[in-house]
Enzyme design. Structure first.
Site, PDB file in Angstrom:
ATOM      1  CD  GLU A 180      42.657  34.278  51.475  1.00 21.95           C
ATOM      2  OE1 GLU A 180      41.694  33.530  51.619  1.00 21.95           O
ATOM      3  OE2 GLU A 180      43.795  33.866  51.286  1.00 21.95           O
ATOM      4  CD  GLU A 373      39.199  33.386  47.857  1.00 21.83           C
ATOM      5  OE1 GLU A 373      39.694  32.358  48.360  1.00 21.83           O
ATOM      6  OE2 GLU A 373      39.860  34.356  47.481  1.00 21.83           O
TER       7      GLU A 373
HETATM    8  C1  BG6 Z   1      42.506  31.661  49.210  1.00 22.39           C
HETATM    9  C2  BG6 Z   1      43.028  32.501  48.105  1.00 22.39           C
HETATM   10  O1  BG6 Z   1      43.525  31.579  50.145  1.00 22.39           O
HETATM   11  O2  BG6 Z   1      42.156  30.346  49.002  1.00 22.39           O
HETATM   12  C3  BG6 Z   1      42.928  31.885  46.730  1.00 22.39           C
HETATM   13  O3  BG6 Z   1      42.494  33.787  48.099  1.00 22.39           O
HETATM   14  C4  BG6 Z   1      43.129  30.385  46.829  1.00 22.39           C
HETATM   15  O4  BG6 Z   1      43.841  32.511  45.879  1.00 22.39           O
HETATM   16  C5  BG6 Z   1      42.023  29.810  47.691  1.00 22.39           C
HETATM   17  O5  BG6 Z   1      43.190  29.741  45.612  1.00 22.39           O
HETATM   18  C6  BG6 Z   1      42.029  28.304  47.795  1.00 22.39           C
HETATM   19  O6  BG6 Z   1      43.294  27.851  48.163  1.00 22.39           O
HETATM   20  P1  BG6 Z   1      44.076  26.751  47.321  1.00 22.39           P
HETATM   21  O7  BG6 Z   1      45.405  26.717  47.942  1.00 22.39           O
HETATM   22  O8  BG6 Z   1      43.313  25.499  47.503  1.00 22.39           O
HETATM   23  O9  BG6 Z   1      44.089  27.216  45.917  1.00 22.39           O
END
Ligand code: BG6
Length: 477
Positions: A180, A373
């Site tokens: 990201e 993701e």
């Molecule tokens: C992304 C990141 O922003 O979202 C991760 O690459 C992160 O590291 C994921 O964990 C989900 O976000 P969160 O804040 O719910 O853990």
């Protein structure tokens, strides 16, 4: 109609600082993420508004223990294998390999740790996908150099990446340079170890740091190809298309501009040059980038092979003060979209937005995409019989997978794989909480770091196993 490829990379993803723990084990140095506490100070630290040295004592630092994947590798890989994973995306902790960042030689114990993990994955036919830097910079480099504010970081990072390429050549094919990368502009300390000094021109600092990361990304792409031309080097962006709140042209223009802002980093990484809109923006804002001779050639000649991205939600922007209620969503606050429901953490749920985002990225770059993701953070409840009935997660993922399949089959998008976030419960990046869980596997650990760390399967575990076994057919609607 083209189906998902036979060798489609189904799997899951995590990051070192949210999963490994063992924050000083095996010679590891402190990373910037190790000084981000849970609780009230977290956001100011992540934004670079508060320095970690000014924090009171006695705070809880979730990365120190995380879910202790450091000592659970074999057990965790076994669980991935049981689900039929074809790929596992994980990040390497920079400070595990170069504890301060400045050493001439890497920390062998750190390399050996990842080698064990990689060998274990390969033994189970799971493709290792490596994120070289997922938010963490050796703390020493922040203390001494101000992290990515400083051009010297390009060489520190190149030495680190080269060490990984050489060591894991022949075992790893897919790499991502920065997780990201656009997070640098939104949460500078979490994203890139950047904190501001009083009176500093923040925009100038951020765009200069961005330039350093972009140069570093291109340089290691070059180094990677010299070591092994078959390496696949990707960028990684926090994606999510902006919608206009209304059809008023001002709203439509605002959404188009927000989308451009978000594409900025990958426009450089994928097309090889600063886009004109970014140049105009910097000129208007008085931002002057210090470039070295050869930077522009480097960027142009070393573009990425594929576009990795995270997708949790679409975003919305409006200019007419109609309904201005906001909600959060993976760091990017957005107007509330009345047509969407939201998670317990206010992240709006928009499966069709995934298809829209995929089309936007593919139209723009014409390079294979990789969804690295996606997922739903939820507060799972353990039933009296020990089971976890996470039907809401199954529902979320089914809908997103369906839209992903439509983007491939109906729209012709070229897609490498799908590695949903936090296949096993890990610490949340934004909140530092453990109760914001994404996994198919439950980890017995609470927000304060108490628990046995025992792993157990949620209902979604078998469901995902079936999805993989059927190459997505089991959820097709
Ligand atoms: C992304 C990141 O922003 O979202 C991760 O690459 C992160 O590291 C994921 O964990 C989900 O976000 P969160 O804040 O719910 O853990």
């Amino acid at each position: 109609m083209s189906r998902l490829k036979e060798n489609f990379l189904w799997g899951g993803a995590t990051a070192a600082n949210q999963a490994e723990g063992g924050y000083l084990s095996g010679g590891k140095g402190l990373g910037t993420v190790d000084v981000i506490p849970q609780g009230n100070y977290r956001f100011d630290i992540m934004q670079g508004k508060l320095d970690y040295r000014d924090l009171p004592e006695g705070l809880h630092y979730p990365s120190h223990k995380a879910i202790d994947m450091y000592s659970h590798i074999k057990e965790d890989v076994k669980l991935m294998a049981e689900m039929g994973f074809k790929a596992y995306r994980f990040s390497v902790s920079w400070a595990r390999i170069f504890p301060t960042g400045e050493e001439a030689q890497p920390n062998e114990e750190g390399l050996a740790f990842y080698e064990t993990l990689i060998d274990e994955l390969l033994a189970h036919n799971i493709e290792p996908i490596i994120t070289i830097c997922h938010f963490d910079v050796p703390l020493y480099l922040y203390n001494e150099y101000g992290s990515w504010k400083n051009r010297k970081m390009v060489d520190f990072y190149a030495k680190y990446a080269k060490t990984l390429f050489e060591r894991f050549n022949g075992k790893v094919t897919y790499w991502m340079t920065f997780n990201e990368i656009n997070m640098l502009l939104h949460l500078p300390f979490m994203g890139a170890g950047i904190a501001f000094e009083e009176g500093e021109n923040e925009q100038q600092v951020l765009y200069q740091a961005a330039h350093h990361e972009l140069v570093a990304s291109a340089l290691v792409t070059k180094i990677a190809k010299e070591i092994n031309p078959n390496f696949q080097i990707g960028c990684m962006i926090a994606a999510g298309q902006y919608y206009a709140q209304t059809s008023h042209p001002d709203d439509v223009l605002a959404a188009a501009q927000k989308n451009q802002d978000n594409f900025f980093f990958i426009d450089v990484q994928s097309r090889g040059e600063y886009p004109t809109y970014a140049k105009s923006f910097m000129e208007r804002e008085g931002i002057v980038l210090a470039m070295e001779e050869g930077d522009e050639d480097l960027l142009r000649e070393n573009t990425v092979d594929y576009i990795g991205f995270s997708y949790y939600s679409s975003r919305m922007v409006g200019t007419l003060n109609q309904d201005t209620s906001m909600t959060s969503g993976n760091v990017f606050p957005t107007l509330r979209n009345p047509y969407l429901k939201a998670s317990e953490w206010g992240w709006q749920i928009d499966p069709v937005g995934l298809r829209i985002t995929m089309n936007a990225l593919y139209d723009r770059y014409q390079k294979p995409l990789f969804i690295v993701e996606n997922g739903l953070g939820a507060n799972d409840v353990v039933e009296a019989d020990g089971s976890i009935q996470d039907d809401y997660r199954i529902d979320y993922l089914s809908q997103h997978i369906n839209e992903m399949i439509k983007a491939v089959e109906l729209d012709g998008v070229d897609l490498i794989g799908y590695t949903p976030w936090g296949w096993i419960d890990i610490v949340s990046a934004s909140s530092g909480e453990m109760k914001k869980r994404y996994g198919f596997v439950y980890v017995d650990l609470d927000n304060d770091g108490n628990g046995t760390l025992a792993r157990s399967k949620k209902k979604s575990f078998d469901w995902y196993k079936e999805v993989i076994a059927s190459n997505g057919e089991s959820v097709r609607k």
